[in-house]
Design a protein around this motif. Structure first.
Motif, mmCIF file in Angstrom:
data_model
loop_
_atom_site.group_PDB
_atom_site.id
_atom_site.type_symbol
_atom_site.label_atom_id
_atom_site.label_comp_id
_atom_site.label_asym_id
_atom_site.label_seq_id
_atom_site.Cartn_x
_atom_site.Cartn_y
_atom_site.Cartn_z
ATOM 1 N N ASN A 29 -53.708 -89.096 -14.299
ATOM 2 C CA ASN A 29 -54.279 -87.990 -13.479
ATOM 3 C C ASN A 29 -53.763 -87.986 -12.032
ATOM 4 N N VAL A 31 -52.245 -86.768 -8.624
ATOM 5 C CA VAL A 31 -52.071 -85.704 -8.076
ATOM 6 C C VAL A 31 -50.749 -85.152 -7.250
ATOM 7 N N GLU A 60 -53.521 -84.386 -17.931
ATOM 8 C CA GLU A 60 -54.660 -84.921 -16.775
ATOM 9 C C GLU A 60 -54.142 -84.792 -15.372
ATOM 10 N N THR A 61 -52.926 -84.286 -15.229
ATOM 11 C CA THR A 61 -52.148 -84.463 -13.898
ATOM 12 C C THR A 61 -52.837 -82.970 -13.096
ATOM 13 N N ARG A 62 -53.081 -83.298 -11.694
ATOM 14 C CA ARG A 62 -53.212 -82.333 -10.898
ATOM 15 C C ARG A 62 -52.315 -82.055 -9.924
ATOM 16 N N SER A 95 -53.328 -78.270 -17.511
ATOM 17 C CA SER A 95 -54.503 -77.250 -17.350
ATOM 18 C C SER A 95 -54.447 -76.487 -16.120
ATOM 19 N N GLU A 97 -57.034 -75.137 -14.801
ATOM 20 C CA GLU A 97 -58.034 -75.759 -13.778
ATOM 21 C C GLU A 97 -57.394 -76.833 -12.894
ATOM 22 N N ASN A 98 -56.316 -77.467 -13.103
ATOM 23 C CA ASN A 98 -55.881 -78.656 -12.334
ATOM 24 C C ASN A 98 -54.698 -78.210 -11.377
ATOM 25 N N ILE A 123 -59.959 -84.025 -4.421
ATOM 26 C CA ILE A 123 -59.308 -84.672 -5.444
ATOM 27 C C ILE A 123 -58.477 -85.875 -5.107
#
Length: 241
Positions: A29, A31, A60-62, A95, A97-98, A123
């Motif tokens: 995840n 960033v 899961e990456t932002r 995603s 959203e990310n 985040i």
């Protein structure tokens, strides 16, 4: 500061993609701070290749992008939002959203800047920041000036930046004169930074940024102080170092 001397653009791009792969492998995840322009395109192509082979998972990456032109809507083909989706996002399993990119079409730019800074804080900050470097030493759209501007802000683009970016537009007059950019402090707070440079046109400014005194007149020079910064350049870009 570490310097990775690549033989050519392809090797530079592959090395950068492998650093992203390593980051996500260690922290799914993560960033990622992402850049636009011609320099990172090869890196995005290698990341897409890694994804298609099943070697990397972006679920899961932002991501937070460095900058966006003021006045361009998200679906404008010249916007950085459009660029990122065409060159990278729509080809992998990230995603929506990310994905975070400043809204250049929102006329309340002060609020956009404050909200974007808050998003990055909420985040957890940037784990790995990808940068390019302008011929005047700018990183993001942080242009040379009398002081480092710390947080996300609106900047009036330098004439040299407009000239450099006109290749992406039908005419120089079409290049936006202002942009929203993450500030120097926000960039500097990234846990890791990777700066990419390709071509002999970047050699002189790289020499100044990495070997001359630190000054807001060469924004990239601040990277000399970062605890985990890697410069990846091809032979042409690094020949003066």
């Amino acid at each position: 500061m570490k310097i990775h001397r690549a033989e050519n653009y392809q090797e530079m791009s592959r090395a950068a993609a492998n650093m992203v792969l390593d980051q996500i492998s260690k922290k799914n995840n993560s960033v990622l701070g992402l850049a636009t322009g011609s320099t990172p395109i090869g890196m995005y192509e290698y990341l897409i290749e890694l994804y298609n082979k099943g070697d990397i998972d972006f679920s899961e990456t932002r991501t937070v992008n460095l900058d966006e032109y003021v006045g361009l809507s998200r679906d404008n083909p010249q916007s950085y939002n459009y660029f990122m989706h065409e060159k990278f996002f729509r080809h992998v399993n990230i995603s929506k959203e990310n994905i975070y990119i400043p809204d250049g079409a929102d006329t309340d730019t002060e609020k956009v800047c404050k909200d974007y800074e808050k998003i990055i804080e909420n985040i957890g900050g940037i784990d790995l920041q990808i940068l390019g470097i302008g011929t005047d030493g700018h990183i993001g759209f942080n242009e040379p000036g009398e002081a480092f501007i710390p947080s996300t802000h609106v900047v009036t683009l330098a004439e040299s930046t407009i000239i450099s970016n006109k290749r992406f537009f039908d005419d120089k007059k079409d290049v936006p004169k202002k942009a929203i950019t993450i500030g120097i402090k926000t960039i500097f707070q990234a846990k890791k930074i990777v700066l990419l440079a390709s071509g002999s046109g970047k050699a002189a400014i790289l020499q100044k940024a990495l070997l001359w005194p630190i000054t807001p007149g060469i924004p990239a020079s601040i990277l000399q102080l970062h605890s985990d910064c890697t410069i990846i350049g091809d032979e042409d870009a690094l020949y003066l170092l």
